[in-house]
Each structure stands twice: as C-alpha cells, then as structure tokens.
Scaffold this active site. Sequence first.
Site, PDB file in Angstrom:
ATOM      1  N   LYS A 130      78.627  55.138  40.097  1.00  0.00           N
ATOM      2  CA  LYS A 130      77.646  55.573  41.086  1.00  0.00           C
ATOM      3  C   LYS A 130      76.913  56.853  40.712  1.00  0.00           C
ATOM      4  O   LYS A 130      77.477  57.779  40.160  1.00  0.00           O
ATOM      5  CB  LYS A 130      78.332  55.811  42.455  1.00  0.00           C
ATOM      6  CG  LYS A 130      78.851  54.578  43.132  1.00  0.00           C
ATOM      7  CD  LYS A 130      77.782  53.712  43.806  1.00  0.00           C
ATOM      8  CE  LYS A 130      77.020  54.412  44.898  1.00  0.00           C
ATOM      9  NZ  LYS A 130      77.697  54.324  46.186  1.00  0.00           N
ATOM     10  N   HIS A 154      54.896  47.769  57.029  1.00  0.00           N
ATOM     11  CA  HIS A 154      56.147  47.161  57.518  1.00  0.00           C
ATOM     12  C   HIS A 154      57.196  47.083  56.411  1.00  0.00           C
ATOM     13  O   HIS A 154      58.064  46.220  56.438  1.00  0.00           O
ATOM     14  CB  HIS A 154      55.909  45.758  58.077  1.00  0.00           C
ATOM     15  CG  HIS A 154      54.764  45.660  59.037  1.00  0.00           C
ATOM     16  ND1 HIS A 154      54.913  45.738  60.401  1.00  0.00           N
ATOM     17  CD2 HIS A 154      53.420  45.521  58.821  1.00  0.00           C
ATOM     18  CE1 HIS A 154      53.721  45.631  60.987  1.00  0.00           C
ATOM     19  NE2 HIS A 154      52.803  45.504  60.046  1.00  0.00           N
ATOM     20  N   SER A 202      80.307  59.510  42.725  1.00  0.00           N
ATOM     21  CA  SER A 202      81.253  59.077  43.751  1.00  0.00           C
ATOM     22  C   SER A 202      82.655  59.390  43.256  1.00  0.00           C
ATOM     23  O   SER A 202      82.933  59.315  42.057  1.00  0.00           O
ATOM     24  CB  SER A 202      81.096  57.570  43.975  1.00  0.00           C
ATOM     25  OG  SER A 202      82.315  57.012  44.436  1.00  0.00           O
ATOM     26  N   GLU A 212      69.147  62.456  50.689  1.00  0.00           N
ATOM     27  CA  GLU A 212      69.823  62.081  51.937  1.00  0.00           C
ATOM     28  C   GLU A 212      69.998  63.296  52.841  1.00  0.00           C
ATOM     29  O   GLU A 212      69.774  63.236  54.053  1.00  0.00           O
ATOM     30  CB  GLU A 212      71.186  61.458  51.639  1.00  0.00           C
ATOM     31  CG  GLU A 212      71.095  60.078  51.018  1.00  0.00           C
ATOM     32  CD  GLU A 212      72.454  59.614  50.521  1.00  0.00           C
ATOM     33  OE1 GLU A 212      73.130  58.887  51.255  1.00  0.00           O
ATOM     34  OE2 GLU A 212      72.845  59.998  49.403  1.00  0.00           O
TER      35      GLU A 212
END
Length: 463
Positions: free
Chosen positions: A283, A156, A277, A290
């Site tokens: 970043k 979980h 970024s 992704e």
Amino acid sequence: MAKLWGGRFQAENTKLLEQFNASIPFDYKLWKYDILGSKIHSKMLCKIGVLSEEELMLIHQGLDRIAKDIQDNLFNFDIADEDIHMAIESALIRDIGEVGKKLHTARSRNDQVALDFRLYVLDSNQQIQQLLITLMQTLLEIAKDHIHTIMPGMTHLQHAQPVNFGFHIVAWCMNFKRDLERLSNSYARNNYMPLGVGAMAGTPYKNDRDMMAKDLGFIAPTLNAMDTVSDRDFALDLLYDLSMIAMHISRIAEELVLWSSYEFKFIDISDAYATGSSIMPQKKNPDVPELLRGKSGRVFGNLFALLSVMKGLPFAYNKDTQEDKERVFDSVETISLSLEILNEVLNTMSISKENMLRMAQVGHLSATDLADFLVRECGIAFREAHHITGKIVAYAESKNQDISMLDEEEMLGLDSRIKKGVKAVLNLEASMNARDSIGGTASIQTQKQIETLQEWINHYNEK
Ligand code: ARG
C-alpha cells in the site's frame, strides 16, 4: 498573589476559578500585539500629557525587556495573571515599579483585547493571502504545461466531454482566486482601530485615537465605543473565509485521492507525501489529501462555534467572547498548514498524460460532437441527431469500442443521412479544441485563461 483588579475583593480566587477563567494558556499567542498596543497607547498618553517623556521611556524599555524575555523563553506565563494583558502589565510593574501602574490609564482590557485580536486576525489574513498566491502560482505552472493534455471531463463523476488537464487546473485556481478576493474584502472591512474606546463608552481623557490608528497602520479609529468592544465580526469574517478555503481544499483533495487510485492513476503522489500501511506491504496511501479533506470539519466547526458564542449576547463586552480566540487560532493554523502542504503535494506529484488519454478514450466523450455534426453538416434536428447518436453509441458498445474508434465507412453504413467527414469530429483533440467559446476548454482558450490569471497574480504581487 494580589490581582491587579483585587481592590474590592476580600477572599482569594480558588484554583478552580483561575483555571476556568484564565485565557493565558492560549492568549499568550497575542503577546507581540499586546506589547505593540501598549507602546502605542503609552506614546499617545505622553502626547496628551498623562505621561512625561521620561516615564514613557521607562515604560518602553520595560516593554522591550518583557518582549525579549518572552522571545528567549524566560517569561513565566502564570495562570494567576489570568490573561496576556495582565501578565504583561504586572511584569512591567514588577520591573519598573510605580510608573508601570500608569500604563493602564484611559484603557480597558476590553479595548485592549479588541485591538490585540484584531491585529492577529488582520496579520493572519495577510499571511494566508500570501499562501494562496503561492498555491495559485504553482497551479498555473502545472496548467501551463498541460494545455494539450487530454483527459475526461466529468459531470456526475461520469465521463462527459474531453478537456485538457490545464483547463481542469485553472478551474481549481479560480476557487483560490475568489478566496483571496474574499480575504482582501474582509481585510478592508475590518481595518479599523479599536484602542482608546475604554471599557464600552469612551474615556474622559482626550485619547488621540487618530494618532494611534495611524501609528498602528489602520485606516481610521472605529466609530462607536460600544460596538468596538462587543464586535467580533472581524473574527467571524476570517472564520468564514477560512471555511470557504477549507471547502475548496477538500474538493481538490478528493480529486487527488481519486486520481491516485488504481482506477484512475492520473497522478502519483510523491513518496515524500504518501504513507504506507502497517499490515499491507503493497500500500501507498494518500494520507495527506485525506487529511486535507478531513480538516474542513474542524474549520467549519470553528465558524459555527463562534457564531453560537456570539448569538444573543447583550451589548457591550461579555466574557463569553473570550471563547473566540482558540477557534480562530485553530482555523488559522489548520489552513496555513493545509495550504503549505497542498502546495508541496502538487509541486512534487507526477502526472500521467498516458493514463489521462487512455481514460479519455472510453466513455464516448465525443458523442456530443457527433450529434452537433449531424445538426450542422447533415441538416438533422438536434433531438433526432441525439437519437441517432445514441444508436451509434449502442452499436459501438456492442462491439466493445469507443465511438471514436469506429471508422468512417462503418458509420456511413449506420444511417443514410450521415455525411462524409464524420470521423474527423470524433477525434478527441478536435472535440476539445472545438470548445472554443470564451471560458471553453480549447487549448487556445485555456491559454488565455492562464494568461489572465497570471496577470492578476502579477498585479497582486506589485501592490
Ligand atoms: N481575557 C479576556 C478576553 O479574552 C480579555 C478581556 C477581559 N475583560 C474583562 N473585563 N474581563 O476576552
């Protein structure tokens, strides 16, 4: 320009029809298979007396010249030729004249495309098997280095029990092992040769299909002509196999995204495979994982698209099936690239044992061990032991500590039934190594799993 099939037609096709009907903008990718198929087909025609030795030679030389032109980027893929089969045949006729017109004897584009596409699918199947083997080997190398690296195992997405990082990586590796087995199963299932069945019902020539099957490296010719020209199961098998791979990649990619966040910091993706970024200078984004996660969408879509094309088609060949190729090309190219880049990301990422251990020290990962100790050493029933452990967890939480940090005296004071030696079972390493059943996370068991997988890979490579 006159079409190869233009005999009965009085009006020319419109440009719009050509644009709508043509597959050459994408099926040009099958050119190698088409030329190979034509060579084997003409060799067979010569054997059964349809072509003389000399005619066969002219055809083969012409086909070689076309292959060279295509390779050298000199070939004009013309939309007016409709598809790769007619593009190559008309080029051959332009090149060698009348003899070229004999090539299509005892053949239809229906069996021709079935052959070309099946060869592409089987080749791609094998290439992807190779990429999977490379990836599995990379994973095993990582696993071998980390059978003592403690990390929180989760259910979980909550801290559950301590495991070693190698064990987690072996779990990933098992997914790709099954993918590889799935691919080799579908390879074997579809390893039959379509050429020589004609349009749908066989041909009146004595096509030697056994010879063509042997020359092309198939197990045997396909059994039934009608099935052969209408079947696209081989493509769907591959699309399904690739969808499973995409699903596995997406799960692993998700973990890479999580693990590279500040919240986890288990790994650091190499700068070579991360991006920045445009507005936030601090970043470092995990774009590659992704995208790996996101690519599954198109791969699943391709499977569903072809299933939908095939549904309800009457037997035998229908032009609908021309829609098969782009879906398969896209999935093959997507998965090939994904497997390659995933392998690179894994090979170059850095792994933080310290952060994994730090996160294993919160969340009371050894609570199950404490309950088991109470059962085993203190003669307490499991339900009751579960309850006592819960109270100790609550006590540790009130002190803002993990149960593994409590000292022995402190625990003995919490319940009179608790016996000495309790502290030792709360140790994370002891807890991990206690899970020594077959398939468990104990370092010894993980080591065995790695060895078994390594033998499996070695055996595969020897085949
Ligand atoms: N371009 C077609 C395809 O991709 C080849 C087969 C066409 N056969 C036919 N009779 N129109 O499926």
